[in-house]
Design an enzyme around this catalytic site. Sequence first.
Site, PDB file in Angstrom:
ATOM      1  N   SER A 192       0.850  -1.196   0.000  1.00 42.97           N
ATOM      2  CA  SER A 192       0.000   0.000   0.000  1.00 42.97           C
ATOM      3  C   SER A 192       0.877   1.234   0.000  1.00 42.97           C
ATOM      4  O   SER A 192       1.972   1.241   0.573  1.00 42.97           O
ATOM      5  CB  SER A 192      -0.906   0.002   1.238  1.00 42.97           C
ATOM      6  OG  SER A 192      -1.555   1.248   1.395  1.00 42.97           O
TER       7      SER A 192
ATOM      8  N   TYR B 100      -1.586  -0.391  10.492  1.00 47.07           N
ATOM      9  CA  TYR B 100      -1.661  -0.980   9.149  1.00 47.07           C
ATOM     10  C   TYR B 100      -0.510  -0.476   8.289  1.00 47.07           C
ATOM     11  O   TYR B 100       0.173  -1.257   7.614  1.00 47.07           O
ATOM     12  CB  TYR B 100      -3.008  -0.614   8.525  1.00 47.07           C
ATOM     13  CG  TYR B 100      -3.121  -0.873   7.043  1.00 47.07           C
ATOM     14  CD1 TYR B 100      -3.478  -2.128   6.565  1.00 47.07           C
ATOM     15  CD2 TYR B 100      -2.899   0.145   6.122  1.00 47.07           C
ATOM     16  CE1 TYR B 100      -3.598  -2.358   5.194  1.00 47.07           C
ATOM     17  CE2 TYR B 100      -3.013  -0.073   4.762  1.00 47.07           C
ATOM     18  CZ  TYR B 100      -3.362  -1.329   4.301  1.00 47.07           C
ATOM     19  OH  TYR B 100      -3.473  -1.554   2.952  1.00 47.07           O
TER      20      TYR B 100
END
Length: 305
Positions: free
Chosen positions: A168, A190
């Site tokens: 990501s 995350y």
Amino acid sequence: MMMDKLAPSPPNLSGKVALVTGASRGIGRAIAQRLAAAGATVVVTARSLDASIQGTRGGAPAIMAGTLQETLAMIAAQGGTAFALAADIESAEDCARLPQRATEVAGGRLDILVNNAGLADFLPVADMPIEIFDRTISHYLRAPLAISQGAIPLMRQAGAGWIVNITSQDALPPIRPYPAFEKFRGYAVYAAAKAALNRLTQGMAAELLDDNIAVNAVGPSTAIRTPSTDSLIPADFPTEDPAYLAETVCAMVHLPAAQRTGLIASSLHFPWHYHLDVHSLDGQTRLSLQEPPAWSHPMINASGN
């Protein structure tokens, strides 16, 4: 690193076997469809074989739509070949056995591994139960490592292999001055896990180069709306078509490791930079290249190097 000139025709993965985790919906399903359209036999895995499962959002229960059987039906409808294996990546035993199970159902070999499955449960650090922290790290570090450890001997035996970890842009440092969403989005853990996954990818690439096993990471240039992420993305945020990420993954899994390994590639930037043909998930339609938008993270390296 020497980068090849990307051919205008899509890779031919006929005869290759790919294992894609978290393929019951969203990005994993898209990747599985694209690899199958390129000719690979695809083994899809997730917890949800034939019924949607319960997950969490903000620490609260939530139903995660999508099943492996639905993914199989989509691949079959486009003329591809796929098999489904139910597995839970929070289970050490399931992770260890997945690669061998994949070879058993798909012809005795494993060429491609896509570590996609993951937990998206965002909470501010001050409010995050340690259980969610542990699960996040487990999904994005322990599971990819454990599944890769099972796949590497099979790839060494075949003389080549390709591992792709789904990452990501959130792994990059936050922009300064901090935008408002950094203060409430709750994705710091995350993001930290994805940053660690990127470093793991690069380290594995170095360790496995002499085995002709390529290890790369691919992530969205912006965001992709899926059943798992829909509630985490503002309704007015312009998201991207998963076909571009799936095509970037496809580009990572057909060349020798000496030509393409150790990259951290972004789904709109990479095809744009190398003039890569992008196709629909069924491989039948050529899509126009999309220039990375201004709201992509400014520190993304378009070449992936």
